[in-house]
Design a protein around this motif. Structure first.
Motif, PDB file in Angstrom:
ATOM      1  N   GLY A  59     -13.258   1.780   3.513  1.00 32.45           N
ATOM      2  CA  GLY A  59     -13.118   3.086   4.135  1.00 32.45           C
ATOM      3  C   GLY A  59     -14.436   3.839   4.127  1.00 32.45           C
ATOM      4  O   GLY A  59     -15.410   3.425   3.492  1.00 32.45           O
ATOM      5  N   LEU A 104      -7.178   7.720   2.763  1.00 36.71           N
ATOM      6  CA  LEU A 104      -6.261   7.832   3.895  1.00 36.71           C
ATOM      7  C   LEU A 104      -6.315   9.209   4.541  1.00 36.71           C
ATOM      8  O   LEU A 104      -5.982   9.359   5.719  1.00 36.71           O
ATOM      9  N   THR A 141       4.758   6.226   2.342  1.00 41.18           N
ATOM     10  CA  THR A 141       4.055   7.508   2.254  1.00 41.18           C
ATOM     11  C   THR A 141       4.880   8.439   1.389  1.00 41.18           C
ATOM     12  O   THR A 141       6.112   8.444   1.457  1.00 41.18           O
ATOM     13  N   VAL A 147       0.513   2.094   6.224  1.00 41.86           N
ATOM     14  CA  VAL A 147       0.934   2.055   4.824  1.00 41.86           C
ATOM     15  C   VAL A 147       2.385   1.595   4.708  1.00 41.86           C
ATOM     16  O   VAL A 147       3.194   1.784   5.618  1.00 41.86           O
ATOM     17  N   GLU A 172      -9.212   8.544   6.803  1.00 39.13           N
ATOM     18  CA  GLU A 172      -8.879   7.582   7.853  1.00 39.13           C
ATOM     19  C   GLU A 172      -7.401   7.200   7.735  1.00 39.13           C
ATOM     20  O   GLU A 172      -7.067   6.242   7.033  1.00 39.13           O
ATOM     21  N   PRO A 173      -6.513   7.927   8.389  1.00 39.13           N
ATOM     22  CA  PRO A 173      -5.091   7.614   8.262  1.00 39.13           C
ATOM     23  C   PRO A 173      -4.718   6.206   8.717  1.00 39.13           C
ATOM     24  O   PRO A 173      -3.710   5.657   8.267  1.00 39.13           O
ATOM     25  N   ASP A 174      -5.521   5.602   9.583  1.00 35.99           N
ATOM     26  CA  ASP A 174      -5.224   4.252  10.078  1.00 35.99           C
ATOM     27  C   ASP A 174      -5.995   3.172   9.329  1.00 35.99           C
ATOM     28  O   ASP A 174      -6.101   2.036   9.793  1.00 35.99           O
ATOM     29  N   LEU A 175      -6.495   3.497   8.142  1.00 35.31           N
ATOM     30  CA  LEU A 175      -7.343   2.555   7.409  1.00 35.31           C
ATOM     31  C   LEU A 175      -6.613   1.267   7.069  1.00 35.31           C
ATOM     32  O   LEU A 175      -7.200   0.174   7.158  1.00 35.31           O
ATOM     33  N   VAL A 176      -5.356   1.331   6.668  1.00 31.10           N
ATOM     34  CA  VAL A 176      -4.636   0.117   6.277  1.00 31.10           C
ATOM     35  C   VAL A 176      -4.534  -0.851   7.448  1.00 31.10           C
ATOM     36  O   VAL A 176      -4.774  -2.059   7.297  1.00 31.10           O
ATOM     37  N   THR A 224       0.836  -1.198   0.000  1.00 30.03           N
ATOM     38  CA  THR A 224       0.000   0.000   0.000  1.00 30.03           C
ATOM     39  C   THR A 224       0.872   1.250   0.000  1.00 30.03           C
ATOM     40  O   THR A 224       1.896   1.320   0.685  1.00 30.03           O
ATOM     41  N   LYS A 276       0.719   5.541   0.245  1.00 26.10           N
ATOM     42  CA  LYS A 276       0.030   6.830   0.420  1.00 26.10           C
ATOM     43  C   LYS A 276       0.453   7.702  -0.753  1.00 26.10           C
ATOM     44  O   LYS A 276       1.596   8.097  -0.881  1.00 26.10           O
ATOM     45  N   PRO A 290      -0.609   8.367   8.435  1.00 26.63           N
ATOM     46  CA  PRO A 290      -0.795   7.149   7.639  1.00 26.63           C
ATOM     47  C   PRO A 290       0.354   6.164   7.771  1.00 26.63           C
ATOM     48  O   PRO A 290       0.146   4.954   7.619  1.00 26.63           O
TER      49      PRO A 290
END
Length: 403
Positions: free
Chosen positions: A370, A352, A58, A55, A355-359, A24, A26, A50
């Protein structure tokens, strides 16, 4: 669970010489957190979120190779004076276990010459809607200078501890202005058929690779389509990808689209926040954006999940080199489908930002998608610090900023 033989998007992978903890990325999205053209705590926090959120990579956007290559005067120019801040940023991202990339480029006609204090350059002369000045045609001397600036920038970012350099070849920035037929009306060795229009892109990739060797990964952001008549097309994008693959200087391509000058919404898709954009602009520009012509500039494209996939699959069928799928990726199913399609990485932007913590949450199985609503109201916030208007503070994993 991924099918047998299809890699898990959350498994480790090599991007050239760099090992990423997962697949992944960013994507480089303008942060609006460098009011004095240097790295700030706010910029670091923007990328740490993120990175701590899971991720693999980034990407800092956007790092100019020269002062005239800035989008505007607040943008970072990579050099000795910005090296310490860039090194601190890299150190703090590494502390989370993620890698850090820098989107490197020259804005060309996307540069605001009035803000930068010098007229912009492009493949051919054109009026600038940003500065209300004429953008002049780049001379041989300009192109030699800019090519050297890419080399100097690459050297500095390696010293700063960056892991990946992403060469910006899309969105009608300088290199992209040479690729687009409508913007490149030259009759010299830099214009005409695509092989000549692609000369600058290939030259920059070559000199950067020669400078960095295998110290870092080198990628490029290229276009699937500029989204306007006379712009770069998918057929051209496939041919360019084949040229870049044959040259052998790049570790991956990130497949994007749209034009910052002609059709920005082609990249974003979803709602078109004309009123919000107009509210951030000077009075004259505000009137223009509210006019029929201004509303036509911000076109409407309905959002659909993975909206660049169909075009990207045609590039995937034409080359063997690693590719990053970009565009409306919000779900675990889309991410895993990208792996099944043969893409090596997925790049995410708005999801992201929301939601920066999505991963981390997707990997843990806590969620399957998401919650970004693709309202695009984040876009006008680039002038005050890019943020999601729907964001809630308790969504972000608290991460201390190192000093």
């Amino acid at each position: 669970m991924p099918d047998a033989g299809v890699p898990d998007v959350f498994s480790p992978v090599d991007l050239g010489p760099v090992r990423l903890r997962n697949r992944t990325v960013k994507a480089a999205t303008f942060e609006g957190r460098t009011p004095h053209g240097v790295v700030t705590d706010e910029l670091i926090a923007y990328h740490r979120a993120p990175a701590a959120g899971g991720v693999g990579l980034t990407t800092v956007a956007y790092l100019a190779v020269s002062p005239d290559g800035r989008t505007h005067r607040e943008q970072i120019v990579v050099g000795e004076d910005t090296l310490p801040g860039l090194a601190r940023l890299a150190e703090e991202i590494h502390a989370t276990g993620a890698k850090v990339g820098g989107q490197v480029g020259h804005a060309g006609p996307v540069a605001n010459g009035r803000s930068n204090g010098v007229h912009g350059i492009a493949a051919s002369p054109m009026p600038s809607p940003l500065s209300m000045q004429m953008v002049r045609s780049a001379t041989e001397k300009d192109l030699t200078r800019v090519t050297k600036a890419y080399v100097d920038t690459a050297r500095t970012l390696v010293r700063a501890g960056f892991d990946v350099l992403e060469l910006h070849m899309a969105h009608n920035y300088l290199i992209s202005s040479f690729l687009a037929p409508a913007l490149n009306r030259r009759s010299d060795r830099w214009g005409g058929p695509l092989e000549r229009r692609a000369r600058l892109a290939r030259q920059v990739a070559r000199v950067v690779r020669e400078e960095v060797g295998d110290a870092v990964a080198v990628t490029a952001k290229t276009s699937l389509s500029d989204g306007y008549k006379g712009g770069f097309t998918l057929e051209m994008g496939i041919e360019l990808a084949q040229m870049l693959e044959a040259d052998g200087h790049l570790d991956a391509l990130q497949l994007s689209g749209g034009s910052s000058l002609m059709n920005p919404m082609y990249l974003f898709r979803g709602d078109t926040p004309v009123k919000e954009f107009a509210a951030t602009m000077p009075t004259v520009v505000r009137w223009g954006m509210r006019s029929p012509m201004g509303k036509g500039f911000l076109k409407h494209y309905p959002f659909e999940e993975g909206y660049f996939r169909d075009k990207a699959l045609q590039v995937r069928a034409a080359v063997d080199m690693p590719l990053m799928l970009l565009g409306g990726i919000n779900t675990a199913d889309t991410m895993q489908q990208a792996m099944a399609d043969g893409f090596q990485f997925v790049a995410m932007g708005r999801a992201l930002l929301r939601e920066p913590d999505l991963v981390n949450r997707l990997q843990a199985g806590e969620v399957r998608r998401g919650i970004c609503i693709h309202c695009n109201r984040c876009m006008p916030t680039i002038y005050s610090g890019t943020q999601c208007p729907e964001w809630q503070p308790d969504q972000v994993i608290p991460v201390p900023v190192l000093r």
